[in-house]
Design an enzyme around this catalytic site. Structure first.
Site, short mmCIF file in Angstrom:
data_model
loop_
_atom_site.label_atom_id
_atom_site.label_comp_id
_atom_site.label_asym_id
_atom_site.label_seq_id
_atom_site.Cartn_x
_atom_site.Cartn_y
_atom_site.Cartn_z
N VAL A 12 -0.84 1.72 -0.47
CA VAL A 12 -1.94 1.09 -1.30
C VAL A 12 -2.85 0.52 -0.24
O VAL A 12 -2.67 -0.11 0.53
CB VAL A 12 -1.38 -0.10 -2.07
CG1 VAL A 12 -2.41 -0.87 -2.82
CG2 VAL A 12 -0.38 0.45 -3.10
N ARG A 68 0.60 8.51 2.41
CA ARG A 68 0.30 7.70 3.68
C ARG A 68 0.08 8.55 4.81
O ARG A 68 -0.94 8.35 5.54
CB ARG A 68 1.79 6.92 4.02
CG ARG A 68 1.55 6.12 5.23
CD ARG A 68 2.85 5.34 5.71
NE ARG A 68 3.52 4.59 4.62
CZ ARG A 68 3.27 3.34 4.19
NH1 ARG A 68 2.46 2.71 5.26
NH2 ARG A 68 3.72 2.73 3.22
N ARG A 147 12.65 4.92 -0.16
CA ARG A 147 11.08 5.38 -0.39
C ARG A 147 10.94 7.04 -0.10
O ARG A 147 11.77 7.41 0.73
CB ARG A 147 10.00 4.71 0.56
CG ARG A 147 10.21 3.24 0.49
CD ARG A 147 9.30 2.44 1.40
NE ARG A 147 8.00 2.75 0.93
CZ ARG A 147 6.93 2.04 1.23
NH1 ARG A 147 7.07 0.72 1.52
NH2 ARG A 147 5.62 2.20 0.55
#
EC number: 1.-.-.-
Length: 418
Positions: A12, A68, A147
């Site tokens: 984010v 990412r 994750r």
């Protein structure tokens, strides 16, 4: 050496950092935008898979959510086009500061010298130990985070899992489940073409503090959800994760450092090396970008000819040899308040007061603080540069205006986009 474009899961970037990236050029943003999620809200559910409330995401649609590795790859290529000398696979084995210069030793062989050294070497920072003289003060929080990132072709073919893609051709989706000591988020990107998920849990599987992976098992992730009566839908998605794409990342708490700047004023820590956050606050990457912009702005304001050469910061101080101290002093209070707030928010969300939730579902609202998301760190640095320099010289006081007046982090909904 080439960067793996799809490495990692998701990141984010808040509006406070997006505005900075946008200032680097329209073409750069055009490369990034096709890879973003366009979700604006999240559905909050309990561990029975019962709907609680629908909340607007942090940033009111002005932030970014993307893969990412791909974002880093795009920024890396942008830096190369600017002619910046980036050497992948070069290991810094020593830092030094002497005779009005600072530098590093690379791969135990090559000695590099510079006017200053900015250390962005992450949570396992070797520079931090050298600069502070302290052994790493890490404390295991007891939490870990499964994750992963995946493309969605197989999900679309699975009748039990395809629910997560409904409506995503127009609008990406975010789902967040809360249970006692367990929290799961599933987020689509690129109009449902990609998906990331994160499962916060108490660490029972010897998780590692590493993005490179380590032992992580899909079976362990599914077992973590096994006590939930409403596990069917989220489990149907998680089970499609490729084993090599799964990380179980330990959450390690590190208390704020006393300083980010070396005694000689020529070496500075930034990013996770200086102020690592828990991911729940959603500001790790954004604050690292703010760090870099503030340091660059401070150096620009001082001018290359005024970067410290011989005098030490703690000796007779002039504006020239305060440039890194200025950057550190203007950034330290802000980053530290957010760092401490991430720990508080972690506990708040992962052991919910269900009676309070029943009365007021807004307790699960995403933080939208104006002082974080609406902040323009470049403009602020221009405003306070002279004041901070005078304060470092002992000629006045610097009172931060980029944090709450009482220095406390709160979950608040005060952000109003321009």
């Amino acid at each position: 050496m080439k960067l793996p474009a799809a490495a990692g899961d998701a990141i984010v970037i808040g509006p406070n950092a997006v505005r900075l990236i946008k200032s680097w050029g329209e073409q750069l943003c055009e490369e990034i935008e096709p890879h973003l999620s366009n979700a604006t809200h999240a559905e909050m559910l309990d561990h029975h898979d019962r709907f609680i409330v629908r909340h607007e995401l942090a940033g009111r649609g002005k932030g970014w959510f993307t893969n990412r590795g791909r974002l880093i790859s795009i920024l890396y290529e942008h830096a190369r086009k600017l002619g910046i000398d980036i050497r992948l696979g070069s290991r810094v084995t020593k830092y030094w500061e002497e005779d009005g210069r600072a530098g590093v030793i690379v791969n135990d062989r090559e000695r590099l010298a510079a006017d200053c050294v900015i250390c962005a070497d992450g949570v396992h920072s070797a520079a931090r130990a050298w600069l502070t003289g302290q052994v790493d003060t890490q404390q295991h929080s007891g939490w870990a985070n499964f994750r992963a990132h995946m493309t969605t072709e197989q999900l679309a073919k699975d009748p039990e899992a395809s629910w997560v893609l409904q409506g995503t051709r127009e609008k990406d989706r975010v789902y967040v489940w809360f249970g006692d000591g367990i929290n799961l988020a599933i987020m689509t990107m690129k109009r449902g073409q990609e998906l990331a998920w994160a499962l916060m849990h108490t660490d029972k599987f010897n998780a590692h503090e590493s993005w490179a992976g380590g032992r992580a098992s899909i079976d362990d992730a599914l077992a973590t959800l096994s006590p939930w009566p409403g596990r069917l839908r989220p489990s149907s998605v998680i089970r499609h994760t490729l084993p090599e794409k799964l990380v179980d990342h330990a959450l390690i708490y590190r208390p704020p450092l006393d300083t980010w700047v070396s005694a000689g004023g020529r070496v500075m820590l930034i990013g996770d090396a200086a102020h690592p956050y828990f991911p729940v606050v959603g500001q790790g990457g954004s604050q690292a970008i703010e760090d870099g912009v503030v340091v660059a702005t401070a150096l620009e304001l001082a001018g290359k000819e005024n970067v410290p050469l011989a005098l030490r910061i703690r000796a007779t101080l002039t504006e020239e040899n305060n440039v890194l101290m200025e950057a550190g002093n203007s950034r330290y209070p802000r980053a530290t308040v957010i760092q401490l707030g991430s720990s508080t928010l972690q506990e708040h969300l992962f052991w919910p007061d269900w009676e309070a939730v029943a009365k007021d579902p807004s307790v699960f609202a995403f933080p939208n603080p104006e002082w974080i998301l609406g902040h323009d760190c470049r403009e602020y640095t221009h405003q306070v540069f002279d004041t901070v320099v005078r304060a470092v010289r002992g000629e006045g006081e610097y009172i931060p205006r980029n944090i709450p007046a009482d220095g406390a982090y709160r979950v608040e909904d005060t952000y109003s986009p321009e």
